[in-house]
Scaffold this motif. Structure first.
Motif, PDB file in Angstrom:
ATOM      1  N   SER A 155      91.036  31.060 105.708  1.00 53.34           N
ATOM      2  CA  SER A 155      89.887  31.265 104.833  1.00 53.34           C
ATOM      3  C   SER A 155      90.202  30.625 103.491  1.00 53.34           C
ATOM      4  O   SER A 155      91.284  30.837 102.944  1.00 53.34           O
ATOM      5  N   PRO A 156      89.283  29.845 102.949  1.00 53.40           N
ATOM      6  CA  PRO A 156      89.530  29.228 101.640  1.00 53.40           C
ATOM      7  C   PRO A 156      89.426  30.230 100.498  1.00 53.40           C
ATOM      8  O   PRO A 156      89.782  29.920  99.371  1.00 53.40           O
ATOM      9  N   VAL A 157      88.946  31.424 100.791  1.00 56.01           N
ATOM     10  CA  VAL A 157      88.752  32.455  99.767  1.00 56.01           C
ATOM     11  C   VAL A 157      89.379  33.761 100.257  1.00 56.01           C
ATOM     12  O   VAL A 157      89.177  34.162 101.403  1.00 56.01           O
ATOM     13  N   ARG A 158      90.137  34.404  99.400  1.00 57.63           N
ATOM     14  CA  ARG A 158      90.695  35.702  99.762  1.00 57.63           C
ATOM     15  C   ARG A 158      89.650  36.785  99.514  1.00 57.63           C
ATOM     16  O   ARG A 158      89.037  36.841  98.445  1.00 57.63           O
ATOM     17  N   THR A 159      89.467  37.667 100.498  1.00 60.68           N
ATOM     18  CA  THR A 159      88.470  38.716 100.410  1.00 60.68           C
ATOM     19  C   THR A 159      89.133  40.087 100.507  1.00 60.68           C
ATOM     20  O   THR A 159      90.326  40.195 100.808  1.00 60.68           O
TER      21      THR A 159
ATOM     22  N   GLY B 100      80.976  34.750  99.081  1.00 62.33           N
ATOM     23  CA  GLY B 100      80.565  33.579  98.311  1.00 62.33           C
ATOM     24  C   GLY B 100      80.233  32.377  99.178  1.00 62.33           C
ATOM     25  O   GLY B 100      80.470  32.361 100.394  1.00 62.33           O
ATOM     26  N   ARG B 101      79.702  31.379  98.538  1.00 62.54           N
ATOM     27  CA  ARG B 101      79.218  30.181  99.246  1.00 62.54           C
ATOM     28  C   ARG B 101      80.356  29.429  99.938  1.00 62.54           C
ATOM     29  O   ARG B 101      80.197  28.931 101.053  1.00 62.54           O
ATOM     30  N   ARG B 102      81.495  29.336  99.284  1.00 62.05           N
ATOM     31  CA  ARG B 102      82.609  28.569  99.858  1.00 62.05           C
ATOM     32  C   ARG B 102      83.095  29.193 101.158  1.00 62.05           C
ATOM     33  O   ARG B 102      83.333  28.503 102.143  1.00 62.05           O
ATOM     34  N   PHE B 103      83.237  30.506 101.160  1.00 63.90           N
ATOM     35  CA  PHE B 103      83.662  31.208 102.365  1.00 63.90           C
ATOM     36  C   PHE B 103      82.618  31.050 103.470  1.00 63.90           C
ATOM     37  O   PHE B 103      82.958  30.795 104.631  1.00 63.90           O
ATOM     38  N   MET B 104      81.369  31.195 103.115  1.00 68.37           N
ATOM     39  CA  MET B 104      80.291  31.102 104.098  1.00 68.37           C
ATOM     40  C   MET B 104      80.237  29.716 104.729  1.00 68.37           C
ATOM     41  O   MET B 104      80.118  29.576 105.952  1.00 68.37           O
ATOM     42  N   ASP B 105      80.342  28.677 103.896  1.00 68.11           N
ATOM     43  CA  ASP B 105      80.286  27.307 104.425  1.00 68.11           C
ATOM     44  C   ASP B 105      81.449  27.042 105.379  1.00 68.11           C
ATOM     45  O   ASP B 105      81.271  26.425 106.429  1.00 68.11           O
ATOM     46  N   ALA B 106      82.640  27.517 105.007  1.00 66.61           N
ATOM     47  CA  ALA B 106      83.811  27.303 105.863  1.00 66.61           C
ATOM     48  C   ALA B 106      83.654  28.034 107.193  1.00 66.61           C
ATOM     49  O   ALA B 106      83.999  27.497 108.249  1.00 66.61           O
TER      50      ALA B 106
ATOM     51  N   LEU C 253      81.338  27.440 113.458  1.00 67.75           N
ATOM     52  CA  LEU C 253      80.427  27.894 114.512  1.00 67.75           C
ATOM     53  C   LEU C 253      79.590  26.763 115.107  1.00 67.75           C
ATOM     54  O   LEU C 253      78.875  26.976 116.081  1.00 67.75           O
ATOM     55  N   ARG C 254      79.683  25.583 114.517  1.00 68.41           N
ATOM     56  CA  ARG C 254      78.887  24.463 115.032  1.00 68.41           C
ATOM     57  C   ARG C 254      79.271  24.079 116.452  1.00 68.41           C
ATOM     58  O   ARG C 254      78.472  23.478 117.171  1.00 68.41           O
ATOM     59  N   ILE C 255      80.492  24.439 116.867  1.00 73.63           N
ATOM     60  CA  ILE C 255      80.915  24.081 118.222  1.00 73.63           C
ATOM     61  C   ILE C 255      80.120  24.830 119.283  1.00 73.63           C
ATOM     62  O   ILE C 255      80.189  24.486 120.469  1.00 73.63           O
ATOM     63  N   LEU C 256      79.356  25.840 118.881  1.00 75.94           N
ATOM     64  CA  LEU C 256      78.602  26.635 119.851  1.00 75.94           C
ATOM     65  C   LEU C 256      77.318  25.955 120.312  1.00 75.94           C
ATOM     66  O   LEU C 256      76.739  26.372 121.318  1.00 75.94           O
ATOM     67  N   TRP C 257      76.881  24.918 119.586  1.00 75.58           N
ATOM     68  CA  TRP C 257      75.570  24.370 119.904  1.00 75.58           C
ATOM     69  C   TRP C 257      75.453  23.804 121.321  1.00 75.58           C
ATOM     70  O   TRP C 257      74.395  23.957 121.955  1.00 75.58           O
TER      71      TRP C 257
ATOM     72  N   LEU D 162      75.469  37.146 109.325  1.00 77.50           N
ATOM     73  CA  LEU D 162      75.408  36.053 108.348  1.00 77.50           C
ATOM     74  C   LEU D 162      75.522  36.602 106.925  1.00 77.50           C
ATOM     75  O   LEU D 162      76.093  35.952 106.044  1.00 77.50           O
ATOM     76  N   GLY D 163      75.000  37.810 106.722  1.00 73.43           N
ATOM     77  CA  GLY D 163      75.145  38.444 105.427  1.00 73.43           C
ATOM     78  C   GLY D 163      76.604  38.741 105.093  1.00 73.43           C
ATOM     79  O   GLY D 163      77.028  38.616 103.943  1.00 73.43           O
TER      80      GLY D 163
END
Length: 204
Positions: free
Chosen positions: A6-10, A55-61, A66-70, A48-49
């Motif tokens: 994760s690029p962001v620590r939560t 934050g945006r950075r964590f969400m984008d990463a 998940l794009r591999i699911l398409w 998704l929430g």
């Protein structure tokens, strides 16, 4: 499980790994008991929430993984459209995305060593039946660790093809991707043999 970092620590990083894995198992079980597509859609929005909270950075990463699911979602959608079971197809797709997204959240906020420690405690009683926990632990660790690596190499292969051709890569990169996967497997096997194989693992 897809991602390992994760690029962001939560705040979730400080939660016990066992608690997060237990929650993942329970939530996935609940997903399989729900049949209403509308409820599944609401649950997906909730997941998704959770991605959006840090934050945006964590969400984008996270969503990038998940794009591999398409392709799987596409196959399920086409099949259920052809069979006329649209509601069932929507349920399956939403359930799939939610379950994998939750698993991805766990791996993004949990160290691999912590998950292995939990697995070690759970598999210890299986020694009585001849199962070597270290073998199982190592196998799962390799799957979790190498999956993102293979996905990245597949993406690089596709980008390399697109840089040299106007046609879509599609099935054309299957063979080189398979060769890369086998090569990586051979390197991992050699590394294990150089360290004594599973015998070394069992001594600790």
């Amino acid at each position: 499980m897809i991602s390992l970092t994760s690029p962001v620590r939560t705040k979730a990083h400080d939660w016990p790994a066992g608690l997060k894995l237990a929650g993942l198992c329970a939530s996935t079980l609940v997903l399989f008991y729900i049949r209403d597509p509308a409820m599944h859609f609401g649950l997906l929005l909730l997941v998704l929430g959770l991605y959006a909270l840090p934050g945006r950075r964590f969400m984008d990463a996270g969503l990038r993984q998940l794009r591999i699911l398409w392709p799987f979602a596409l196959v399920v959608a086409v099949w259920h459209l052809w069979s006329g079971e649209i509601a069932t197809g929507a349920t399956v797709i939403l359930r799939l995305v939610s379950a994998v997204a939750l698993a991805n959240l766990v791996t993004m906020t949990t160290r691999l060593s912590d998950m292995i420690d939990v697995l070690h405690g759970l598999s210890r009683p299986l020694r009585r039946f001849g199962l070597r926990p270290r073998v199982l632990e190592l196998a799962i660790a390799l799957v979790i660790r190498l999956t993102p690596v293979l996905l990245q190499k597949g993406t690089l292969l596709s980008e390399a093809w697109q840089a040299r051709s106007r046609r879509r890569s599609g099935w054309r990169i299957i063979l080189p991707f398979t060769v890369l996967a086998l090569d990586d497997a051979e390197h991992v096997a050699e590394a294990l043999r150089a360290r004594g194989g599973f015998n070394t693992q069992e001594c600790h």
